[in-house]
Design a protein around this motif. Sequence first.
Motif, PDB file in Angstrom:
ATOM      1  N   LEU A  65       1.220  -1.060  -0.349  1.00 36.84           N
ATOM      2  CA  LEU A  65      -0.447  -0.306   0.008  1.00 36.84           C
ATOM      3  C   LEU A  65       0.779   1.212   0.505  1.00 36.84           C
ATOM      4  CD1 LEU A  65      -2.274   1.731   0.422  1.00 36.84           C
ATOM      5  CD2 LEU A  65      -2.781   1.055   2.403  1.00 36.84           C
ATOM      6  N   ARG A  66       0.792   1.713  -1.004  1.00 35.70           N
ATOM      7  CA  ARG A  66       1.807   3.327  -1.455  1.00 35.70           C
ATOM      8  C   ARG A  66       0.538   4.145  -1.724  1.00 35.70           C
ATOM      9  NH1 ARG A  66       4.267   0.644   1.250  1.00 35.70           N
ATOM     10  NH2 ARG A  66       6.198  -0.541   0.596  1.00 35.70           N
ATOM     11  N   ARG A  67       1.099   5.829  -1.187  1.00 28.80           N
ATOM     12  CA  ARG A  67       0.113   7.164  -1.718  1.00 28.80           C
ATOM     13  C   ARG A  67       1.153   7.395  -3.120  1.00 28.80           C
ATOM     14  NH1 ARG A  67       0.104  11.113   3.156  1.00 28.80           N
ATOM     15  NH2 ARG A  67       2.288  10.660   3.127  1.00 28.80           N
ATOM     16  N   HIS A  68       0.653   7.724  -3.784  1.00 25.14           N
ATOM     17  CA  HIS A  68       1.072   8.606  -5.024  1.00 25.14           C
ATOM     18  C   HIS A  68       0.467   9.830  -5.345  1.00 25.14           C
ATOM     19  CE1 HIS A  68       2.428   4.857  -7.249  1.00 25.14           C
ATOM     20  NE2 HIS A  68       3.423   4.434  -6.195  1.00 25.14           N
ATOM     21  N   ILE A  69       1.033  10.855  -5.665  1.00 26.83           N
ATOM     22  CA  ILE A  69       0.496  11.941  -6.286  1.00 26.83           C
ATOM     23  C   ILE A  69       0.273  12.341  -7.432  1.00 26.83           C
ATOM     24  CG2 ILE A  69       1.702  14.302  -5.745  1.00 26.83           C
ATOM     25  CD1 ILE A  69       0.916  13.064  -3.104  1.00 26.83           C
ATOM     26  N   LYS A  70      -1.011  12.399  -7.708  1.00 29.48           N
ATOM     27  CA  LYS A  70      -1.033  12.341  -9.418  1.00 29.48           C
ATOM     28  C   LYS A  70      -0.370  14.300 -10.187  1.00 29.48           C
ATOM     29  CE  LYS A  70      -4.868   9.794  -9.245  1.00 29.48           C
ATOM     30  NZ  LYS A  70      -7.375   9.752  -9.253  1.00 29.48           N
ATOM     31  N   LYS A  71      -0.619  14.675 -11.525  1.00 25.79           N
ATOM     32  CA  LYS A  71      -0.475  15.781 -11.631  1.00 25.79           C
ATOM     33  C   LYS A  71      -0.955  16.824 -11.363  1.00 25.79           C
ATOM     34  CE  LYS A  71       0.859  17.847 -15.958  1.00 25.79           C
ATOM     35  NZ  LYS A  71       1.062  18.032 -17.062  1.00 25.79           N
ATOM     36  N   ASN A  72      -2.619  16.734 -10.402  1.00 26.18           N
ATOM     37  CA  ASN A  72      -3.086  17.888  -9.943  1.00 26.18           C
ATOM     38  C   ASN A  72      -2.828  17.963  -8.304  1.00 26.18           C
ATOM     39  OD1 ASN A  72      -4.498  15.612  -8.952  1.00 26.18           O
ATOM     40  ND2 ASN A  72      -6.349  16.074 -10.603  1.00 26.18           N
ATOM     41  N   GLY A  73      -1.766  16.855  -8.054  1.00 26.87           N
ATOM     42  CA  GLY A  73      -1.444  17.524  -6.801  1.00 26.87           C
ATOM     43  C   GLY A  73      -2.420  16.282  -5.728  1.00 26.87           C
TER      44      GLY A  73
ATOM     45  N   GLU B 283      -2.307   0.374  -4.091  1.00 28.14           N
ATOM     46  CA  GLU B 283      -1.655  -1.068  -3.903  1.00 28.14           C
ATOM     47  C   GLU B 283      -0.926  -1.756  -4.849  1.00 28.14           C
ATOM     48  OE1 GLU B 283      -4.484  -4.019  -0.562  1.00 28.14           O
ATOM     49  OE2 GLU B 283      -3.962  -4.507  -3.249  1.00 28.14           O
ATOM     50  N   LEU B 284       0.645  -2.060  -4.855  1.00 34.98           N
ATOM     51  CA  LEU B 284       1.518  -1.844  -5.848  1.00 34.98           C
ATOM     52  C   LEU B 284       1.636  -4.025  -6.077  1.00 34.98           C
ATOM     53  CD1 LEU B 284       3.566   1.251  -6.220  1.00 34.98           C
ATOM     54  CD2 LEU B 284       2.424   0.283  -7.346  1.00 34.98           C
TER      55      LEU B 284
ATOM     56  N   SER C  95      -3.269  -0.793  -8.459  1.00 32.75           N
ATOM     57  CA  SER C  95      -4.582  -0.567  -7.996  1.00 32.75           C
ATOM     58  C   SER C  95      -5.062   0.296  -7.186  1.00 32.75           C
ATOM     59  CB  SER C  95      -5.118  -2.372  -7.652  1.00 32.75           C
ATOM     60  OG  SER C  95      -4.572  -3.344  -8.644  1.00 32.75           O
ATOM     61  N   ASP C  96      -5.530   1.331  -7.196  1.00 32.73           N
ATOM     62  CA  ASP C  96      -5.878   2.579  -6.652  1.00 32.73           C
ATOM     63  C   ASP C  96      -7.267   2.048  -5.736  1.00 32.73           C
ATOM     64  OD1 ASP C  96      -7.283   4.522  -5.799  1.00 32.73           O
ATOM     65  OD2 ASP C  96      -7.431   6.416  -7.688  1.00 32.73           O
ATOM     66  N   ILE C  97      -6.873   1.500  -4.335  1.00 35.63           N
ATOM     67  CA  ILE C  97      -8.337   1.270  -3.575  1.00 35.63           C
ATOM     68  C   ILE C  97      -8.568   2.726  -2.996  1.00 35.63           C
ATOM     69  CG2 ILE C  97      -7.105  -0.844  -3.163  1.00 35.63           C
ATOM     70  CD1 ILE C  97      -5.935   0.517  -0.682  1.00 35.63           C
ATOM     71  N   SER C  98      -8.620   4.368  -3.488  1.00 32.85           N
ATOM     72  CA  SER C  98      -8.511   5.528  -2.711  1.00 32.85           C
ATOM     73  C   SER C  98     -10.089   5.537  -2.490  1.00 32.85           C
ATOM     74  CB  SER C  98      -7.960   6.399  -3.395  1.00 32.85           C
ATOM     75  OG  SER C  98      -7.199   6.738  -4.292  1.00 32.85           O
ATOM     76  N   ASN C  99     -11.251   4.776  -3.541  1.00 34.22           N
ATOM     77  CA  ASN C  99     -12.781   4.938  -3.411  1.00 34.22           C
ATOM     78  C   ASN C  99     -12.805   3.697  -2.621  1.00 34.22           C
ATOM     79  OD1 ASN C  99     -13.038   6.792  -4.729  1.00 34.22           O
ATOM     80  ND2 ASN C  99     -13.139   5.361  -6.996  1.00 34.22           N
ATOM     81  N   THR C 100     -11.657   2.361  -2.464  1.00 35.29           N
ATOM     82  CA  THR C 100     -12.354   1.164  -1.278  1.00 35.29           C
ATOM     83  C   THR C 100     -11.910   1.563   0.108  1.00 35.29           C
ATOM     84  OG1 THR C 100     -11.769   0.122  -2.923  1.00 35.29           O
ATOM     85  CG2 THR C 100     -11.471  -0.964  -0.693  1.00 35.29           C
TER      86      THR C 100
END
Length: 598
Positions: free
Chosen positions: A336-344, A350-351, A369-374
Amino acid sequence: MALNDHAAILQAVTNCMDGYIWCMGKDLELLYMSGKTREMIDRVYGTSFETGDKLLEKYALFDPQGAQDWHRLYQLALDGIPQQITRHYHFAGQSAIAEINIKPFFYNDSFICLVCSAREMSDDERSRKKLEVLETRFRALTENSLEGMAFMNEREELTYVSPSVNRILGLTPEEMLGPFKWEEIDPDDQVALRGSLMEIARSYGQSFEGLTRVKHKSGEWRWMFCRLTNWLHDPAIHSIVLNFTDFTDRINHAIAAENSEQLYQSLFHTMPSPIWVCSRKDLSFLEVNETAVKSFGYSRDEFLQMTAFDLRTEGNRDDLMRVVREASSEPLRNKLRRHIKKNGEVAFVELVVEPIVYKGKEAYLMIASDISNTLRLQHTLMKERVERQVAITRATIETQEKDREIVGKELHDNVNQMLATVKLYLAAYGSAPHVNEELLNKSRIIIDDSIEEIRRISRSMVPPSLGEVSLKDSIEELTLLIPLSRKRIHLCLDQLNEAFISDALKISLYRIVQEQVNNIIKHSEADNVYIRILQSDSRLDLRIADDGKGFDTAARRKGIGLTNIINRSLTFNGRTVLNSSPGNGCRLHICFSLRGTE
């Protein structure tokens, strides 16, 4: 005939023969050697051999390796296998080729000796032998070669076809000899091949190379890499030489690899998860799919100028530094990691990181796998669960307060008044006991009624339990204790088998029935109430219905009765269904699973 007689006969016969002759015993000792042989050995080696000498022991002094070869040949002959070899000799500045024969000699099935002979071959014999060797080698090469060979004359006739054609095309050489079968060449390739034949026939030594499809005996078209060379002006060959190799598997592999690459590109770019390929050396991006471009807002060209560090915050790069330092070849999964998108925007992912080789470079395949919504959903569910628990606790407290209020009213309005009456009676009796004997009797009756009233209140507040009153009896008694005026209670509890119901579930069933019956008495204006419990091995259905005025289930309710019922059923994973509408009564149905309701 004695052995000496044999030796005399052998000596007489061999002296009359041309060539070099000698005889050996079982222990490889010399029995006889012709005069010509003795003369040759003396001239070449400067020594002589006598009868009884161990021939190989003396020979080993001049040529140890040769002595070993001779010992092997002699041993094979002693085992009954005649030997014939050709050897080259160099002595006195000259070379010679000798044909050597070693044969065992038997008489009356008894071994007598090894008869050995050697004769020098003539130039013609040498040439013939050399030609036989060359032909043997050529035959072995053509039969076992992966490449086929054929000779074609000026009339486009095949005059020779190598045996390897059987393995390549399934045909025998005899089936291919004669006029060249152009129908066995793919029609699309015939024009080019004919033109090439005409071109190379114009000049000696000219060659042509190319791919041509040829029909196999099975009917399958096979790819052949062909080389045509003009040797028509060479008297020894006088042909156009065709060399051909089956390239079908290589071409199929190339096609499969191309298709695989296309499939990879298609899958890579259409996968629903962001995917990157980055260098194992410095985590610079080597490739990125369309989903990553859409999800993170960077273009493909921008990604190819970035590294994996650019997707992390300053304080979230330590693990990436460790990966680079260790150049790990082990896969990492579900990190589980935090990634920063271009818009901040911060995305929780999950990698899965898999070591691969990409275009010859050591790399990592990174699938996110973007699990932000989860995570947001889990947070919402947790919050709802906490709120539900708070509601259950609040409802429980309110129920307890309600029960206390009921008990207080019962005690104040009924038992308290009865006891106050008794107190007055007893006070009056005390002032004139001989006159008010009847007051004492009334006091006794009122006290008995008070005790019974208190017992009734206690039974209504204390639920049934194992070892005491059964659930069925408790429900029946409940319907008798509650003042129902003109209402009729219809009970159907015959299918109730309490042996398979836990004590906790019995208490909840009792409280649900008690709560709903109270609701019906207070609000429904019903004439009939129906209580039914249906039970099987795996489930229990509680149904309570009335023919009262009903209500709108969508309207907001002030009381907590139904909330208590729903909360009690949820405690045991029960499913509650409430059907009611104005003028149509109310039907409550709760289904419990009898598995796991401890």
